[in-house]
Design a protein around this motif. Structure first.
Motif, PDB file in Angstrom:
ATOM      1  N   ARG A 324       0.959  -1.119   0.042  1.00 38.92           N
ATOM      2  CA  ARG A 324       0.080   0.016  -0.067  1.00 38.92           C
ATOM      3  C   ARG A 324       1.052   1.222  -0.073  1.00 38.92           C
ATOM      4  O   ARG A 324       0.528   2.320  -0.586  1.00 38.92           O
ATOM      5  CB  ARG A 324      -0.830   0.150   1.212  1.00 38.92           C
ATOM      6  N   TRP A 325       1.976   1.106   0.657  1.00 34.94           N
ATOM      7  CA  TRP A 325       2.900   2.126   0.771  1.00 34.94           C
ATOM      8  C   TRP A 325       3.581   2.571  -0.500  1.00 34.94           C
ATOM      9  O   TRP A 325       3.743   3.639  -1.004  1.00 34.94           O
ATOM     10  CB  TRP A 325       3.995   1.799   2.053  1.00 34.94           C
ATOM     11  N   LEU A 326       3.886   1.471  -1.194  1.00 30.55           N
ATOM     12  CA  LEU A 326       4.521   1.650  -2.553  1.00 30.55           C
ATOM     13  C   LEU A 326       3.299   2.183  -3.738  1.00 30.55           C
ATOM     14  O   LEU A 326       4.083   2.886  -4.597  1.00 30.55           O
ATOM     15  CB  LEU A 326       5.163   0.021  -3.025  1.00 30.55           C
ATOM     16  N   ARG A 327       2.344   1.621  -3.642  1.00 33.53           N
ATOM     17  CA  ARG A 327       1.405   1.812  -4.642  1.00 33.53           C
ATOM     18  C   ARG A 327       0.890   3.569  -4.601  1.00 33.53           C
ATOM     19  O   ARG A 327       0.775   3.957  -3.615  1.00 33.53           O
ATOM     20  CB  ARG A 327       0.101   1.072  -4.557  1.00 33.53           C
ATOM     21  N   GLN A 328       0.839   4.001  -5.812  1.00 39.24           N
ATOM     22  CA  GLN A 328       0.937   5.678  -5.845  1.00 39.24           C
ATOM     23  C   GLN A 328      -0.220   5.722  -6.888  1.00 39.24           C
ATOM     24  O   GLN A 328      -0.171   4.979  -7.789  1.00 39.24           O
ATOM     25  CB  GLN A 328       2.274   6.239  -6.252  1.00 39.24           C
ATOM     26  N   PRO A 329      -1.019   6.606  -6.644  1.00 34.69           N
ATOM     27  CA  PRO A 329      -2.088   7.163  -7.825  1.00 34.69           C
ATOM     28  C   PRO A 329      -1.102   7.706  -8.776  1.00 34.69           C
ATOM     29  O   PRO A 329      -0.258   8.277  -8.608  1.00 34.69           O
ATOM     30  CB  PRO A 329      -2.882   7.871  -7.083  1.00 34.69           C
ATOM     31  N   PHE A 370       4.790  -8.250  -4.290  1.00 41.35           N
ATOM     32  CA  PHE A 370       5.646  -7.065  -4.902  1.00 41.35           C
ATOM     33  C   PHE A 370       6.669  -6.347  -4.412  1.00 41.35           C
ATOM     34  O   PHE A 370       6.550  -5.734  -3.166  1.00 41.35           O
ATOM     35  CB  PHE A 370       4.754  -6.205  -5.590  1.00 41.35           C
ATOM     36  N   ALA A 371       7.915  -6.329  -4.763  1.00 40.48           N
ATOM     37  CA  ALA A 371       9.222  -5.585  -4.351  1.00 40.48           C
ATOM     38  C   ALA A 371       9.255  -4.295  -4.478  1.00 40.48           C
ATOM     39  O   ALA A 371       9.758  -3.465  -3.569  1.00 40.48           O
ATOM     40  CB  ALA A 371      10.115  -6.429  -4.646  1.00 40.48           C
ATOM     41  N   ASP A 372       8.503  -3.567  -5.496  1.00 42.06           N
ATOM     42  CA  ASP A 372       8.771  -2.293  -5.649  1.00 42.06           C
ATOM     43  C   ASP A 372       7.683  -1.879  -6.540  1.00 42.06           C
ATOM     44  O   ASP A 372       6.828  -2.721  -6.916  1.00 42.06           O
ATOM     45  CB  ASP A 372      10.001  -2.049  -6.259  1.00 42.06           C
ATOM     46  N   LEU A 373       7.471  -0.434  -6.630  1.00 40.17           N
ATOM     47  CA  LEU A 373       6.400   0.174  -7.301  1.00 40.17           C
ATOM     48  C   LEU A 373       6.138  -0.369  -8.763  1.00 40.17           C
ATOM     49  O   LEU A 373       5.258  -0.383  -9.476  1.00 40.17           O
ATOM     50  CB  LEU A 373       6.602   1.520  -7.589  1.00 40.17           C
TER      51      LEU A 373
END
Length: 410
Positions: A324-329, A370-373
């Motif tokens: 959740r922290w990685l995911r960005q709109p 998932f490891a990154d964005l």
């Protein structure tokens, strides 16, 4: 006459001195401004507590707790030193690390079981860094996982040879060029697997249209810079002045306070394609590329499989705290989510059942994937990827193995 020459010499010396002073003062002023700008930014962040606040709210990365993370990270720094390659832009550097090994051709080494079979079934895996296997050890990449299962499937009479042609940043079009270079060199696969999606979306959003590599503006800048520095259109001193002016402009563009001034000035808003339009264009270009591959496959006698990979920005899984922290709109995620209804029909027409849409592969997985964005996955995700792949890969390899055994027995 002598006095006149002396006055000219003195005048020239004064001009040189004044010019040198101007250059020196200007350089000192630039260095001072740059240093002050960078220093105030550091101080401002420290006073605001931005770094400490970010550290407090950054979820722990499970990768950091693995016993091999430190050694892998050292290998990864070496792997990121990619080398230039004609047509495909980059290839991986040759080196032997603790958990990452790249051979002399720039291919990540895929450990294979030792078997005595005389016939060989050769597989090419093409894609970007997700195929190469970021955050994964040599023996746990997607090609390695698939090779182990396939070797058990065909037994000792046939040897499975999996070649990992993944390279960071590669898009589908670059992978086709890589495939063409391999074929031109006489390397003949029996099965070719493309594992794509993330880089094609990123490149399309960057460029405003599909079918262009990532960070293409860097290649344009390199080209223009090279032509300027090497050009001899202006003879003698004029050319040297032109080169120095270009070098100064390039150096000035790296100054942080100059970047800030340019950003403050702003620029005219660019005309942007709609999200649906970009997604439609990606699907069209992807299917057009697949038809090119199909023509190569028919001519060279190999089978093809295409996978549209899962991504953090398009998954519907229950996200962990870190995910959740990685995911960005943003636009990249919007395009990712708009693609599945478009890419499926387009690829079905081009490749039939040999296209696999793995967008929803982890939709029901609540663990860390998932490891990154950008969508790189941890090792634990790869058996699931290969599970999905095997439904199409198994019959293709078995058919190739039968042909190889029959041919080698003649």
């Amino acid at each position: 006459m002598k006095a006149l020459v002396t006055r000219h010499l003195l005048r020239t010396a004064q001009l040189i001195r004044d010019a040198w002073l101007i250059v020196g003062v200007t350089a000192v002023l630039i260095v001072t401004l740059e240093s002050a700008y960078r220093a105030q930014r550091v101080v401002r962040r420290a006073l605001a507590g931005d770094d400490a606040e970010a550290r407090r709210h950054t979820p722990a990365n499970p990768f950091d707790t693995t016993r091999w993370a430190t050694e892998y990270s050292r290998d990864h720094l070496r792997e990121e030193e990619v080398r230039w390659a004609p047509y495909v832009y980059v290839r991986n550097p040759t080196f032997t690390g603790r958990h990452i090994t790249v051979d002399s051709l720039g291919h990540r080494v895929t450990p294979l079981p030792a078997v005595t079979g005389t016939s060989v079934v050769r597989l090419f895996f093409l894609g970007g860094s997700t195929t190469f296997g970021w955050y994964q050890r040599d023996a746990f990449t997607i090609p390695a996982e698939a090779a182990r299962r396939l070797q058990q499937l065909v037994g000792n009479q046939t040897r499975i040879e999996a070649i990992n042609l993944g390279a960071p940043g590669h898009t589908f079009t670059q992978e086709i060029l890589e495939l063409m270079l391999q074929l031109r060199a006489g390397n003949r696969p029996d099965v070719v697997v493309f594992y794509d999606g993330i880089n094609d979306v990123m490149a399309t959003v960057q460029n405003g249209r599909a079918g262009i590599p990532q960070n293409e503006w860097n290649r344009v800048a390199d080209f223009n810079r090279g032509r300027t520095l090497a050009a001899q259109s202006a003879p003698g001193l004029a050319n040297d002045v032109r080169v120095l002016r270009r070098a100064a402009t390039s150096a000035g563009g790296r100054l942080e306070f100059v970047k800030r001034l340019v950003a403050a000035k702003g620029s005219a808003p660019a005309t942007r394609e709609s999200t649906d339009s970009l997604a439609q264009h990606i699907a069209q270009v992807f299917a057009a590329n697949a038809r090119l591959v199909e023509a190569l496959a028919a001519n060279y006698g190999f089978q093809t499989i295409y996978v549209w990979q899962p991504a953090l920005l398009s998954t519907r899984k229950t996200l962990t705290e870190r995910e959740r922290w990685l995911r960005q709109p943003g636009r990249i995620g919007d395009v990712h989510r708009a693609l599945p209804p478009l890419i499926g029909p387009a690829m079905a027409a081009a490749a039939g059942s040999r296209f696999i849409d793995a967008t929803g592969l982890f939709d029901h997985d609540s663990l860390e994937v998932f490891a990154d964005l950008y969508g790189h996955t941890y090792e634990r995700a790869n058996p699931r990827v290969v599970d999905t792949l095997m439904a199409v890969l198994r019959p293709a390899v078995l058919q190739a193995a039968r042909v190889r055994v029959r041919t080698s027995g003649r």
